[in-house]
Design an enzyme around this catalytic site. Structure first.
Site, PDB file in Angstrom:
ATOM      1  N   GLU A  98       5.853   4.849  12.003  1.00  0.00           N
ATOM      2  CA  GLU A  98       4.583   5.527  11.749  1.00  0.00           C
ATOM      3  C   GLU A  98       4.257   6.481  12.896  1.00  0.00           C
ATOM      4  O   GLU A  98       4.425   6.138  14.069  1.00  0.00           O
ATOM      5  CB  GLU A  98       3.479   4.481  11.618  1.00  0.00           C
ATOM      6  CG  GLU A  98       2.091   5.040  11.355  1.00  0.00           C
ATOM      7  CD  GLU A  98       1.025   3.957  11.272  1.00  0.00           C
ATOM      8  OE1 GLU A  98      -0.087   4.274  10.814  1.00  0.00           O
ATOM      9  OE2 GLU A  98       1.303   2.808  11.670  1.00  0.00           O
ATOM     10  N   LYS A 156      -2.018   8.055   4.044  1.00  0.00           N
ATOM     11  CA  LYS A 156      -2.418   6.651   4.215  1.00  0.00           C
ATOM     12  C   LYS A 156      -3.776   6.388   3.564  1.00  0.00           C
ATOM     13  O   LYS A 156      -4.769   7.038   3.874  1.00  0.00           O
ATOM     14  CB  LYS A 156      -2.465   6.314   5.704  1.00  0.00           C
ATOM     15  CG  LYS A 156      -2.630   4.835   6.021  1.00  0.00           C
ATOM     16  CD  LYS A 156      -2.514   4.623   7.520  1.00  0.00           C
ATOM     17  CE  LYS A 156      -2.549   3.158   7.895  1.00  0.00           C
ATOM     18  NZ  LYS A 156      -2.401   2.973   9.369  1.00  0.00           N
ATOM     19  N   CYS A 194       1.797   0.843   7.249  1.00  0.00           N
ATOM     20  CA  CYS A 194       1.236  -0.155   8.163  1.00  0.00           C
ATOM     21  C   CYS A 194       0.148  -1.026   7.537  1.00  0.00           C
ATOM     22  O   CYS A 194       0.439  -1.929   6.756  1.00  0.00           O
ATOM     23  CB  CYS A 194       0.738   0.565   9.414  1.00  0.00           C
ATOM     24  SG  CYS A 194       0.618  -0.503  10.880  1.00  0.00           S
TER      25      CYS A 194
END
Length: 260
Positions: free
Chosen positions: A43, A111, A145
């Site tokens: 990431e 995200k 994540c």
């Protein structure tokens, strides 16, 4: 068809895209020369969590990081993926991108779940689209994540047929047990492969846990890294997913009418 997956577990120099691109390029070359067909980076692998400087560091989709990924994907005939700091006008995103062997961008996932413990919501906008994409005809999914803590979000990808889940992360060391257990659970409950790339090293506020991992649809760990820089390899076969989903037909037995 078997695919050799390479997970590049690397340290990231905070706020130094040039240094990170150079380091990643060397590791991509090594992974490609080792026969990998899919290469996964962590990431925000060019910047780390230098969020307050994203006005300087974030790139458009035609920036130097994208050019590097595209060129190396073409040169080595591999698929390269990982999340980067994206700028669109004056708005910033944490965006998971993938480039296939022809250099085409086949994934652009912003995200969806911003992580308050690392101040993402103060600097970034969340995405509103799923991380679905196709590679050589195979339906796949990608998330970033904190997303893995939301099983309903991941399931929303799997009901569209995704056979594998790619995860890119900067997961802190104190909660690395959560990372491992959540990923195994996501593989079992969705009957899919999970390929998860975490970073190592530290920034000004966090130490990161590594333990990148490749898991099969039964929840078996095929390969797992430690807490240092490493390239992790495993071979996977997307077609195995269909056989497993026939053995325990959870997708046919769902009761979405009860899940609201």
């Amino acid at each position: 068809m078997m695919k050799k997956i390479a997970i590049i577990q690397m340290n990231i120099v905070l706020g130094d895209p040039e240094a990170n691109r150079k380091a990643a390029a060397e590791k991509i070359k090594e992974a490609a020369e080792n026969g990998s067909s899919v290469i996964v980076l962590p990431e925000l692998w060019t910047t780390g969590y230098d969020l307050s400087r994203f006005d300087e560091l974030a790139e458009t989709m035609s920036g130097p990081t994208h050019l590097l990924m595209k060129e190396m994907a073409c040169d080595y005939e591999v698929t390269i993926m990982g999340s980067v700091a994206e700028r669109e006008d004056d708005v910033f995103y944490n965006t998971f991108v993938a480039y296939d062997p022809s250099g085409e961008r086949i994934l652009s996932y912003r995200k969806a779940h911003l992580f308050r413990l690392m101040d993402e919501e103060k600097f970034l906008e969340s995405g509103n689209e799923k991380g679905l994409f196709h590679l050589e005809g195979a339906p796949l999914a990608a998330v970033i994540c904190y997303d893995i803590r939301f099983p309903e979000w991941l399931r929303s990808h799997m009901i569209h047929g995704a056979k594998a889940l790619f995860v890119t992360a900067e997961w802190p060391k104190p909660r690395v047990d959560h990372w491992r257990n959540l990923l195994i659970s996501r593989a079992i409950e969705n009957q899919c492969f999970v390929m998860a790339c975490n970073r190592v090293g530290s920034d000004e506020a966090n130490t990161f846990g590594g333990h990148s991992v490749i898991i099969d649809p039964w929840g078996k760990v095929l390969a797992e890294a430690g807490s240092e820089e490493e390239i992790l390899y495993a071979e996977v076969n997307w077609e195995a997913v269909e056989d497993i989903r026939k053995q325990i037909p959870i997708f046919q037995d769902r009761r979405p009418d009860l899940y609201e």
